[in-house]
Design a protein around this motif. Structure first.
Motif, PDB file in Angstrom:
ATOM      1  N   ILE A   1     -44.415 -47.955   4.166  1.00 38.24           N
ATOM      2  CA  ILE A   1     -45.786 -48.393   3.898  1.00 38.24           C
ATOM      3  C   ILE A   1     -45.867 -49.914   4.030  1.00 38.24           C
ATOM      4  CG2 ILE A   1     -46.334 -46.447   2.384  1.00 38.24           C
ATOM      5  CD1 ILE A   1     -45.968 -48.319  -0.016  1.00 38.24           C
ATOM      6  N   PHE A   2     -47.030 -50.394   4.495  1.00 39.71           N
ATOM      7  CA  PHE A   2     -47.333 -51.819   4.523  1.00 39.71           C
ATOM      8  C   PHE A   2     -48.457 -52.055   3.520  1.00 39.71           C
ATOM      9  CE2 PHE A   2     -46.200 -51.703   9.304  1.00 39.71           C
ATOM     10  CZ  PHE A   2     -44.846 -51.731   9.001  1.00 39.71           C
ATOM     11  N   ILE A   3     -48.308 -53.072   2.670  1.00 46.02           N
ATOM     12  CA  ILE A   3     -49.332 -53.408   1.687  1.00 46.02           C
ATOM     13  C   ILE A   3     -49.905 -54.776   2.018  1.00 46.02           C
ATOM     14  CG2 ILE A   3     -49.842 -53.724  -0.766  1.00 46.02           C
ATOM     15  CD1 ILE A   3     -47.438 -52.000  -1.425  1.00 46.02           C
ATOM     16  N   ASN A   4     -51.198 -54.816   2.304  1.00 44.93           N
ATOM     17  CA  ASN A   4     -51.876 -56.069   2.669  1.00 44.93           C
ATOM     18  C   ASN A   4     -51.091 -56.878   3.705  1.00 44.93           C
ATOM     19  OD1 ASN A   4     -54.190 -55.736   1.205  1.00 44.93           O
ATOM     20  ND2 ASN A   4     -53.937 -57.582  -0.038  1.00 44.93           N
ATOM     21  N   PRO A   5     -50.697 -56.263   4.808  1.00 41.38           N
ATOM     22  CA  PRO A   5     -49.935 -57.042   5.798  1.00 41.38           C
ATOM     23  C   PRO A   5     -50.749 -58.199   6.380  1.00 41.38           C
ATOM     24  CG  PRO A   5     -50.639 -54.951   6.736  1.00 41.38           C
ATOM     25  CD  PRO A   5     -50.959 -54.898   5.268  1.00 41.38           C
ATOM     26  N   HIS A   6     -52.111 -58.067   6.420  1.00 42.54           N
ATOM     27  CA  HIS A   6     -52.955 -59.118   6.968  1.00 42.54           C
ATOM     28  C   HIS A   6     -53.034 -60.327   6.044  1.00 42.54           C
ATOM     29  CE1 HIS A   6     -55.231 -56.554   4.289  1.00 42.54           C
ATOM     30  NE2 HIS A   6     -56.162 -57.501   4.158  1.00 42.54           N
TER      31      HIS A   6
ATOM     32  N   GLY B   1     -61.820 -58.014  -7.919  1.00 46.55           N
ATOM     33  CA  GLY B   1     -62.089 -56.750  -7.245  1.00 46.55           C
ATOM     34  C   GLY B   1     -61.865 -56.801  -5.754  1.00 46.55           C
ATOM     35  N   ASP B   2     -60.900 -57.630  -5.300  1.00 41.61           N
ATOM     36  CA  ASP B   2     -60.585 -57.649  -3.870  1.00 41.61           C
ATOM     37  C   ASP B   2     -60.070 -56.282  -3.445  1.00 41.61           C
ATOM     38  OD1 ASP B   2     -61.161 -60.373  -3.898  1.00 41.61           O
ATOM     39  OD2 ASP B   2     -59.089 -60.885  -4.423  1.00 41.61           O
ATOM     40  N   LEU B   3     -60.088 -56.028  -2.145  1.00 47.00           N
ATOM     41  CA  LEU B   3     -59.546 -54.778  -1.618  1.00 47.00           C
ATOM     42  C   LEU B   3     -58.101 -54.968  -1.197  1.00 47.00           C
ATOM     43  CD1 LEU B   3     -62.446 -53.311   0.547  1.00 47.00           C
ATOM     44  CD2 LEU B   3     -61.780 -52.730  -1.792  1.00 47.00           C
ATOM     45  N   VAL B   4     -57.269 -54.034  -1.577  1.00 47.36           N
ATOM     46  CA  VAL B   4     -55.872 -54.005  -1.156  1.00 47.36           C
ATOM     47  C   VAL B   4     -55.703 -52.830  -0.209  1.00 47.36           C
ATOM     48  CG1 VAL B   4     -53.495 -53.645  -1.896  1.00 47.36           C
ATOM     49  CG2 VAL B   4     -55.023 -55.068  -3.259  1.00 47.36           C
ATOM     50  N   ARG B   5     -55.204 -53.102   0.972  1.00 47.74           N
ATOM     51  CA  ARG B   5     -55.041 -52.055   1.978  1.00 47.74           C
ATOM     52  C   ARG B   5     -53.578 -51.640   2.085  1.00 47.74           C
ATOM     53  NH1 ARG B   5     -58.409 -54.808   6.825  1.00 47.74           N
ATOM     54  NH2 ARG B   5     -59.101 -56.418   5.398  1.00 47.74           N
ATOM     55  N   VAL B   6     -53.340 -50.346   2.032  1.00 45.34           N
ATOM     56  CA  VAL B   6     -51.987 -49.797   2.186  1.00 45.34           C
ATOM     57  C   VAL B   6     -51.983 -48.919   3.426  1.00 45.34           C
ATOM     58  CG1 VAL B   6     -50.190 -48.377   1.161  1.00 45.34           C
ATOM     59  CG2 VAL B   6     -51.599 -49.840  -0.305  1.00 45.34           C
ATOM     60  N   TYR B   7     -51.047 -49.203   4.331  1.00 47.29           N
ATOM     61  CA  TYR B   7     -50.937 -48.445   5.586  1.00 47.29           C
ATOM     62  C   TYR B   7     -49.705 -47.558   5.496  1.00 47.29           C
ATOM     63  CZ  TYR B   7     -54.264 -51.936   7.282  1.00 47.29           C
ATOM     64  OH  TYR B   7     -55.366 -52.743   7.445  1.00 47.29           O
TER      65      TYR B   7
ATOM     66  N   VAL C   1     -60.340 -46.056  -2.776  1.00 45.28           N
ATOM     67  CA  VAL C   1     -61.796 -46.024  -2.645  1.00 45.28           C
ATOM     68  C   VAL C   1     -62.216 -45.669  -1.226  1.00 45.28           C
ATOM     69  CG1 VAL C   1     -62.132 -47.679  -4.514  1.00 45.28           C
ATOM     70  CG2 VAL C   1     -61.893 -48.523  -2.166  1.00 45.28           C
ATOM     71  N   ALA C   2     -61.288 -45.756  -0.272  1.00 49.47           N
ATOM     72  CA  ALA C   2     -61.605 -45.420   1.117  1.00 49.47           C
ATOM     73  C   ALA C   2     -60.308 -45.127   1.854  1.00 49.47           C
ATOM     74  CB  ALA C   2     -62.362 -46.556   1.810  1.00 49.47           C
ATOM     75  N   THR C   3     -60.417 -44.389   2.953  1.00 46.10           N
ATOM     76  CA  THR C   3     -59.255 -44.087   3.783  1.00 46.10           C
ATOM     77  C   THR C   3     -59.704 -43.862   5.207  1.00 46.10           C
ATOM     78  OG1 THR C   3     -57.308 -42.656   4.038  1.00 46.10           O
ATOM     79  CG2 THR C   3     -59.350 -41.592   3.351  1.00 46.10           C
ATOM     80  N   LYS C   4     -58.826 -44.169   6.143  1.00 43.58           N
ATOM     81  CA  LYS C   4     -59.124 -43.930   7.555  1.00 43.58           C
ATOM     82  C   LYS C   4     -57.825 -43.957   8.344  1.00 43.58           C
ATOM     83  CE  LYS C   4     -60.364 -47.143  10.325  1.00 43.58           C
ATOM     84  NZ  LYS C   4     -61.073 -48.187  11.100  1.00 43.58           N
ATOM     85  N   VAL C   5     -57.860 -43.327   9.499  1.00 39.49           N
ATOM     86  CA  VAL C   5     -56.721 -43.372  10.424  1.00 39.49           C
ATOM     87  C   VAL C   5     -56.678 -44.752  11.055  1.00 39.49           C
ATOM     88  CG1 VAL C   5     -55.718 -42.403  12.513  1.00 39.49           C
ATOM     89  CG2 VAL C   5     -56.851 -40.904  10.857  1.00 39.49           C
TER      90      VAL C   5
ATOM     91  N   ALA D   1     -51.155 -44.294  11.770  1.00 37.07           N
ATOM     92  CA  ALA D   1     -50.969 -44.537  10.346  1.00 37.07           C
ATOM     93  C   ALA D   1     -52.231 -44.100   9.604  1.00 37.07           C
ATOM     94  CB  ALA D   1     -50.679 -46.011  10.089  1.00 37.07           C
ATOM     95  N   GLN D   2     -52.144 -44.027   8.285  1.00 34.45           N
ATOM     96  CA  GLN D   2     -53.303 -43.730   7.445  1.00 34.45           C
ATOM     97  C   GLN D   2     -53.486 -44.894   6.485  1.00 34.45           C
ATOM     98  OE1 GLN D   2     -55.029 -40.911   8.012  1.00 34.45           O
ATOM     99  NE2 GLN D   2     -56.603 -41.187   6.448  1.00 34.45           N
ATOM    100  N   MET D   3     -54.681 -45.500   6.542  1.00 38.55           N
ATOM    101  CA  MET D   3     -54.983 -46.625   5.661  1.00 38.55           C
ATOM    102  C   MET D   3     -55.678 -46.125   4.401  1.00 38.55           C
ATOM    103  SD  MET D   3     -57.464 -48.778   4.327  1.00 38.55           S
ATOM    104  CE  MET D   3     -58.901 -48.577   5.360  1.00 38.55           C
ATOM    105  N   PHE D   4     -55.212 -46.598   3.249  1.00 36.25           N
ATOM    106  CA  PHE D   4     -55.874 -46.354   1.972  1.00 36.25           C
ATOM    107  C   PHE D   4     -56.258 -47.701   1.376  1.00 36.25           C
ATOM    108  CE2 PHE D   4     -53.191 -42.624   2.506  1.00 36.25           C
ATOM    109  CZ  PHE D   4     -54.062 -41.591   2.203  1.00 36.25           C
TER     110      PHE D   4
END
Length: 504
Positions: A264-269, A279-285, A310-314, A324-327
């Motif tokens: 998994i990658f967490i906030n790679p950007h 309340g920033d968004l943290v993205r996990v791939y 709160v959201a997910t997408k390919v 990958a699947q982003m959460f």
């Protein structure tokens, strides 16, 4: 448990240590052992091949219930290794198809014969008493009947004809549907007879009228002998009770598969930096592999250190053949201390497999106060993360797992309705300074929501209350307002965010 694998070694095939799973019916004072009625013959034979020292019983649910039985026999005094006598070896010469020449030479002749393969009148088998009457209803093994011509004797399951509780039963009507396997070899290394009865559940019910339950008790006995072994009597092993649950090996526990642990990658950007004070968004791939598709993860089961997505997408990384699947998570929901932390993503696939994976991040609460290189690495751009969510909501409403993350409700989450619900609410008037814009009043009219049929959206109106105030507007600001008023009919789902700074 699978049915017992027969090898002709009852003690090994039905181990006494298998409890439950194997029931041993022991020798006792009621067992009739063969008696050798001649002293010279007794010295040569030692123990008859029709003797029975115990029975071992096991049950398996396979094949509609399989009852397996091993007929154990005593050790042969004639065997240098102390192995059991071979089943049906009447004169115990180590060969169940021949007679010891020393026995043949006895005077007077004793008429001892030992036909091979349970030929002639040789018989051996077990009987089942389901009703507890003392006599059997079913027999299985080799019968006393002599085959016609040169036919070989065959293993049978049949109805039992038993004259009394201490008399060997004879074979009645054949029941081939219940005939399982039989093992018997003319081999001192594999000396014992073993046999099975299949469709045992059906057989039990046909006799008792009741379904076979773990609490069922039935009786198992055995018999063996020959009318051609001279002055050697037959063996009879009276039936003893067997509790089904004691003869049934418990179902083995299914193997526990280790959790799937994809990278998994967490906030790679943002160079793996998070801020859980806001309340920033943290993205996990979650990375895909040749054997794992992360789209199979059930979003309802996913957590990241206590936070729910709160959201997910390919997501497709460049030059990576596996999607990958982003959460996305609210940073404020993540339970983590400041500094270098290991965050763990958990969940389950839609077929119930566990998923668990971890990675390291740097948690900087109140990171807006960061400066220099650290601020550059964080790459923060205000509300752009939520703008991206609105864009995702417009194109794929199902990707939004928690609509409240966009500041709206769950009403009207259709493709167009969700985008309209979160349409931009700020207007950039292009004012040169906040002091200039502070004199401008902006009146927003909310668009209609929740209607069954499409309606025209109300125009948003910008008003300048007095000519005196209007006269003070710079030309650039007035042109910007005019351009805005000309464009207010642009559909809300064109994900353009208009920003008004300092307006009220």
């Amino acid at each position: 448990m699978l049915s017992v694998t027969f090898t002709g070694n009852v003690a090994a095939d039905f181990p006494a240590t298998q409890t439950p799973g194997v029931v041993i019916l022991p020798d006792n004072a009621n067992v009739q052992h063969p008696v050798i009625g001649d002293a010279q013959l007794a010295e040569l034979v030692g123990v008859s091949g029709f003797d029975i020292s115990s029975l071992r019983v096991s049950y398996s649910p396979e094949n509609n219930g399989t009852l397996s039985i091993g007929i154990e026999q005593p050790a042969s005094p004639n065997d240098p290794l102390g192995r059991p006598v071979i089943a049906s070896d009447a004169d115990n010469n180590g060969n169940s198809g021949t007679v010891n020449p020393a026995i043949t030479a006895l005077i007077p002749p004793l008429g001892v014969q030992d036909p091979p393969d349970f030929g002639g009148t040789e018989f051996m088998g077990i009987y089942l008493d389901f009703l507890g009457t003392g006599t059997g209803q079913i027999v299985a093994g080799f019968s006393q009947a002599v085959p016609s011509g040169q036919d070989a004797k065959v293993f049978q399951v049949a109805t039992a004809n038993q004259a009394g509780p201490n008399v060997a039963p004879t074979f009645g009507a054949p029941l081939p549907q219940y005939r399982g396997n039989i093992y018997t070899q003319n081999d001192p290394n594999h000396p014992n007879m073993e046999l099975s009865v299949v469709n045992f559940d059906q057989l039990y019910q046909s006799i008792t009228g009741s379904a076979l339950l773990p609490t069922a008790v039935f009786n198992v006995g055995a018999f063996a002998g020959s009318a051609q072994d001279g002055p050697i009597s037959e063996a009879f092993f009276p039936a003893q009770p067997v509790l089904l649950s004691a003869a049934t090996e418990p179902e083995p526990e299914p193997p526990v598969c280790p959790p799937i642990s994809p990278p998994i990658f967490i906030n790679p950007h943002e160079h793996r930096i998070i801020d859980n004070a806001h309340g920033d968004l943290v993205r996990v791939y979650v990375q895909g592999t040749s054997g794992f598709d992360p789209a199979t993860i059930d979003p309802d089961t996913v957590e990241l250190n206590g936070a729910r997505p709160v959201a997910t997408k390919v997501y497709q990384f460049p030059r990576n053949p596996y999607p990958a699947q982003m959460f996305a998570f609210r940073a404020s929901d993540i339970q983590a201390e400041p500094g270098i932390q290991t965050l763990t993503l958990t969940g389950k696939t839609k077929d119930g497999q566990d998923v668990i994976s971890s990675n390291v991040v740097v948690n900087i609460p109140n990171s807006a106060q960061a400066s220099g290189r650290l601020k550059f690495l964080m790459n923060r751009t205000g509300q752009s993360q939520y703008t991206s969510l609105r864009r995702l909501a417009a194109s794929n409403p199902d990707a939004i797992l928690d609509p409240s993350v966009l500041g709206g409700s769950s009403v009207g989450l259709s493709s167009g309705g969700l985008a309209a619900s979160y349409a931009p609410t700020r207007v950039n008037l292009g004012a040169a300074s906040a002091s200039v814009a502070s004199a401008v009043n902006v009146d927003y009219s909310s668009p209609a929501r929740g209607l069954a049929a499409p309606v025209d959206m109300p125009r948003q109106v910008v008003s300048v209350p007095t000519a005196q105030n209007a006269s003070k507007l710079p030309g650039r600001l007035q042109r910007s307002m005019t351009d805005y008023l000309d464009q207010v009919d642009v559909p809300a789902d064109q994900d353009s965010e208009l920003v008004m700074s300092g307006a009220h």
